[in-house]
Design a protein around this motif. Sequence first.
Motif, PDB file in Angstrom:
ATOM      1  N   GLY A   9       0.792  -1.217   0.000  1.00 33.02           N
ATOM      2  CA  GLY A   9       0.000   0.000   0.000  1.00 33.02           C
ATOM      3  C   GLY A   9       0.825   1.267   0.000  1.00 33.02           C
ATOM      4  N   ARG A  10       2.144   1.150  -0.149  1.00 36.87           N
ATOM      5  CA  ARG A  10       2.998   2.335  -0.111  1.00 36.87           C
ATOM      6  C   ARG A  10       4.069   2.317  -1.207  1.00 36.87           C
ATOM      7  NH1 ARG A  10       7.414   0.386   2.830  1.00 36.87           N
ATOM      8  NH2 ARG A  10       6.974  -1.414   4.138  1.00 36.87           N
ATOM      9  N   THR A  11       3.846   1.561  -2.261  1.00 36.16           N
ATOM     10  CA  THR A  11       4.792   1.518  -3.376  1.00 36.16           C
ATOM     11  C   THR A  11       4.644   2.786  -4.205  1.00 36.16           C
ATOM     12  OG1 THR A  11       4.558  -0.893  -3.445  1.00 36.16           O
ATOM     13  CG2 THR A  11       5.600   0.171  -5.343  1.00 36.16           C
ATOM     14  N   VAL A  12       5.657   3.642  -4.183  1.00 35.88           N
ATOM     15  CA  VAL A  12       5.576   4.956  -4.829  1.00 35.88           C
ATOM     16  C   VAL A  12       5.302   4.823  -6.319  1.00 35.88           C
ATOM     17  CG1 VAL A  12       6.883   7.045  -5.386  1.00 35.88           C
ATOM     18  CG2 VAL A  12       7.068   6.023  -3.106  1.00 35.88           C
ATOM     19  N   ASP A  13       5.932   3.850  -6.979  1.00 40.03           N
ATOM     20  CA  ASP A  13       5.771   3.701  -8.427  1.00 40.03           C
ATOM     21  C   ASP A  13       4.357   3.289  -8.822  1.00 40.03           C
ATOM     22  OD1 ASP A  13       8.376   4.418  -8.871  1.00 40.03           O
ATOM     23  OD2 ASP A  13       9.136   2.369  -9.006  1.00 40.03           O
ATOM     24  N   VAL A  14       3.571   2.852  -7.864  1.00 36.39           N
ATOM     25  CA  VAL A  14       2.165   2.518  -8.116  1.00 36.39           C
ATOM     26  C   VAL A  14       1.257   3.655  -7.657  1.00 36.39           C
ATOM     27  CG1 VAL A  14       0.297   0.957  -7.455  1.00 36.39           C
ATOM     28  CG2 VAL A  14       2.540   0.029  -8.028  1.00 36.39           C
ATOM     29  N   ILE A  15       1.618   4.273  -6.551  1.00 34.27           N
ATOM     30  CA  ILE A  15       0.792   5.354  -6.002  1.00 34.27           C
ATOM     31  C   ILE A  15       0.778   6.563  -6.930  1.00 34.27           C
ATOM     32  CG2 ILE A  15       0.599   7.021  -4.120  1.00 34.27           C
ATOM     33  CD1 ILE A  15       1.681   4.844  -2.255  1.00 34.27           C
ATOM     34  N   GLU A  16       1.923   6.920  -7.500  1.00 35.59           N
ATOM     35  CA  GLU A  16       1.995   8.127  -8.329  1.00 35.59           C
ATOM     36  C   GLU A  16       1.056   8.078  -9.533  1.00 35.59           C
ATOM     37  OE1 GLU A  16       3.433  11.097  -7.839  1.00 35.59           O
ATOM     38  OE2 GLU A  16       3.762  10.305  -5.838  1.00 35.59           O
ATOM     39  N   PRO A  17       1.047   7.010 -10.339  1.00 30.67           N
ATOM     40  CA  PRO A  17       0.090   7.000 -11.451  1.00 30.67           C
ATOM     41  C   PRO A  17      -1.361   6.936 -10.985  1.00 30.67           C
ATOM     42  CG  PRO A  17       1.254   4.903 -11.315  1.00 30.67           C
ATOM     43  CD  PRO A  17       1.956   5.848 -10.386  1.00 30.67           C
ATOM     44  N   LEU A  18      -1.620   6.257  -9.869  1.00 37.40           N
ATOM     45  CA  LEU A  18      -2.998   6.204  -9.380  1.00 37.40           C
ATOM     46  C   LEU A  18      -3.452   7.585  -8.956  1.00 37.40           C
ATOM     47  CD1 LEU A  18      -5.200   3.987  -8.865  1.00 37.40           C
ATOM     48  CD2 LEU A  18      -4.639   4.243  -6.452  1.00 37.40           C
ATOM     49  N   ARG A  19      -2.559   8.332  -8.309  1.00 37.97           N
ATOM     50  CA  ARG A  19      -2.914   9.694  -7.903  1.00 37.97           C
ATOM     51  C   ARG A  19      -3.157  10.579  -9.122  1.00 37.97           C
ATOM     52  NH1 ARG A  19       1.011  13.108  -4.027  1.00 37.97           N
ATOM     53  NH2 ARG A  19       2.428  12.818  -5.792  1.00 37.97           N
ATOM     54  N   ALA A  20      -2.330  10.413 -10.161  1.00 33.93           N
ATOM     55  CA  ALA A  20      -2.526  11.205 -11.378  1.00 33.93           C
ATOM     56  C   ALA A  20      -3.871  10.894 -12.016  1.00 33.93           C
ATOM     57  CB  ALA A  20      -1.392  10.930 -12.364  1.00 33.93           C
ATOM     58  N   ALA A  21      -4.232   9.616 -12.046  1.00 33.85           N
ATOM     59  CA  ALA A  21      -5.532   9.231 -12.608  1.00 33.85           C
ATOM     60  C   ALA A  21      -6.678   9.763 -11.754  1.00 33.85           C
ATOM     61  CB  ALA A  21      -5.612   7.707 -12.706  1.00 33.85           C
ATOM     62  N   PHE A  22      -6.511   9.692 -10.440  1.00 35.30           N
ATOM     63  CA  PHE A  22      -7.520  10.199  -9.503  1.00 35.30           C
ATOM     64  C   PHE A  22      -7.741  11.696  -9.717  1.00 35.30           C
ATOM     65  CE2 PHE A  22      -8.670  12.008  -5.366  1.00 35.30           C
ATOM     66  CZ  PHE A  22      -9.668  11.161  -4.927  1.00 35.30           C
ATOM     67  N   ASP A  23      -6.648  12.432  -9.838  1.00 40.50           N
ATOM     68  CA  ASP A  23      -6.740  13.884 -10.016  1.00 40.50           C
ATOM     69  C   ASP A  23      -7.441  14.260 -11.315  1.00 40.50           C
ATOM     70  OD1 ASP A  23      -5.506  14.367  -7.624  1.00 40.50           O
ATOM     71  OD2 ASP A  23      -3.508  14.695  -8.483  1.00 40.50           O
ATOM     72  N   ARG A  24      -7.389  13.386 -12.309  1.00 38.82           N
ATOM     73  CA  ARG A  24      -7.997  13.695 -13.603  1.00 38.82           C
ATOM     74  C   ARG A  24      -9.400  13.136 -13.750  1.00 38.82           C
ATOM     75  NH1 ARG A  24      -3.041  14.474 -13.444  1.00 38.82           N
ATOM     76  NH2 ARG A  24      -1.969  15.965 -14.806  1.00 38.82           N
ATOM     77  N   GLY A  25      -9.947  12.609 -12.662  1.00 40.80           N
ATOM     78  CA  GLY A  25     -11.352  12.232 -12.666  1.00 40.80           C
ATOM     79  C   GLY A  25     -11.651  10.789 -12.982  1.00 40.80           C
ATOM     80  N   ALA A  26     -10.606   9.969 -13.236  1.00 42.50           N
ATOM     81  CA  ALA A  26     -10.852   8.549 -13.487  1.00 42.50           C
ATOM     82  C   ALA A  26     -11.311   7.862 -12.202  1.00 42.50           C
ATOM     83  CB  ALA A  26      -9.591   7.879 -14.019  1.00 42.50           C
ATOM     84  N   THR A  27     -12.074   6.795 -12.335  1.00 39.16           N
ATOM     85  CA  THR A  27     -12.424   5.975 -11.182  1.00 39.16           C
ATOM     86  C   THR A  27     -11.212   5.135 -10.813  1.00 39.16           C
ATOM     87  OG1 THR A  27     -14.746   5.859 -11.829  1.00 39.16           O
ATOM     88  CG2 THR A  27     -13.960   4.178 -10.304  1.00 39.16           C
ATOM     89  N   THR A  28     -10.866   5.112  -9.538  1.00 43.30           N
ATOM     90  CA  THR A  28      -9.646   4.434  -9.114  1.00 43.30           C
ATOM     91  C   THR A  28      -9.953   3.297  -8.143  1.00 43.30           C
ATOM     92  OG1 THR A  28      -9.379   6.163  -7.435  1.00 43.30           O
ATOM     93  CG2 THR A  28      -8.129   6.407  -9.482  1.00 43.30           C
ATOM     94  N   VAL A  29      -9.186   2.209  -8.287  1.00 40.30           N
ATOM     95  CA  VAL A  29      -9.362   1.010  -7.477  1.00 40.30           C
ATOM     96  C   VAL A  29      -7.999   0.588  -6.943  1.00 40.30           C
ATOM     97  CG1 VAL A  29     -10.175  -1.387  -7.427  1.00 40.30           C
ATOM     98  CG2 VAL A  29     -11.278   0.280  -8.957  1.00 40.30           C
ATOM     99  N   ALA A  30      -7.940   0.206  -5.680  1.00 34.81           N
ATOM    100  CA  ALA A  30      -6.705  -0.304  -5.079  1.00 34.81           C
ATOM    101  C   ALA A  30      -6.924  -1.732  -4.594  1.00 34.81           C
ATOM    102  CB  ALA A  30      -6.253   0.578  -3.918  1.00 34.81           C
ATOM    103  N   VAL A  31      -6.038  -2.626  -5.010  1.00 37.88           N
ATOM    104  CA  VAL A  31      -6.002  -3.997  -4.495  1.00 37.88           C
ATOM    105  C   VAL A  31      -4.772  -4.066  -3.598  1.00 37.88           C
ATOM    106  CG1 VAL A  31      -5.802  -6.449  -5.062  1.00 37.88           C
ATOM    107  CG2 VAL A  31      -7.114  -4.916  -6.558  1.00 37.88           C
ATOM    108  N   THR A  32      -4.982  -4.144  -2.294  1.00 30.59           N
ATOM    109  CA  THR A  32      -3.859  -3.986  -1.363  1.00 30.59           C
ATOM    110  C   THR A  32      -4.050  -4.816  -0.107  1.00 30.59           C
ATOM    111  OG1 THR A  32      -2.581  -2.372  -0.075  1.00 30.59           O
ATOM    112  CG2 THR A  32      -4.936  -1.942  -0.333  1.00 30.59           C
TER     113      THR A  32
END
Length: 314
Positions: A216-239
């Motif tokens: 739940g703290r892998t930066v290389d995964v969090i950064e693109p998810l945050r970018a997608a979140f900021d642009r309005g995409a629906t985001t899902v985390a499997v953690t």
Amino acid sequence: MKENVTRRAGRPRPVAVAPPPTPPEPGALAAKVRTLAPSMTRSMQRVAETVAGDPAGCAALTVTGLAERTGTSEATVVRTARLLGYPGYRDLRLALAGLAAQLASGAAPAVTADIAVDDSLADVVAKLTQDERQALADTAAGLDLRQLEAAVAALTAARRIDVYGVGASSLVAQDLAQKLLRIGLVAHAHADPHLAVTGAVQLRAGDVALAVTHSGRTVDVIEPLRAAFDRGATTVAVTGRPDGEVTRYADHVLTTSTARESELRPAAMSSRASQLLVVDCLFIGVAQRTYASAAPALHASYEALAHRHAPRRR
């Protein structure tokens, strides 16, 4: 569904709020403790391990009594109950009573020892099988079905799906993307963090970004998810860490459990089976809802691949 306004990319956007998570079933309590204990404070760990180790005794205690038994405070007991997925201590006590009844009926889960360097291959097979079985059972017991349903609905309606994962989790991300491609969805798995962010900034409302990360703290995964979140995409985390940083940018969180880690069985191995179970549930849910188009697409892919496996004529 109630609407809430979340600020993304500097502008308000209406976002559907998912229903509150369903409290875990009694049998899922021990799994929750195993999953969350590493991220708890020492005092919360004492509460969690005490209730999992003696559900019958703790079910008879008031919040004050449990605080005294564990050498903590009432506030710590309540916070632990909520972190484990229960609205309050009363709900946790009911779950403890249910778990105690299950254990009394002989439904206690089997426990195996860690794999040792001098174990025979027969012992390795038996221990790995039991550990994998327990991890899958724990994941199934703790999976929030309303969150799963919401994630399936988002994937089903998605214009484009990006899946992120690095290391062992990248294999799981690729597995999901390949399955979705075979039923006609536009899905991409990104293991390269630069390509993941590059793709994420192109996403928008109607797209889905899904991150796979045990810690739940892998930066290389969090950064693109945050970018997608900021642009309005629906985001899902499997953690495996529902309190991890990745969940800050996830509309829907699907929690996995793991087998016990050991020297010969690191987290990358112990988390993989549970992650694959969750992505398989996602895939089957989407395939069911798109069956009219998914079935012909699957058939076409089977036919195309069958020709590649046909023996060549000399």
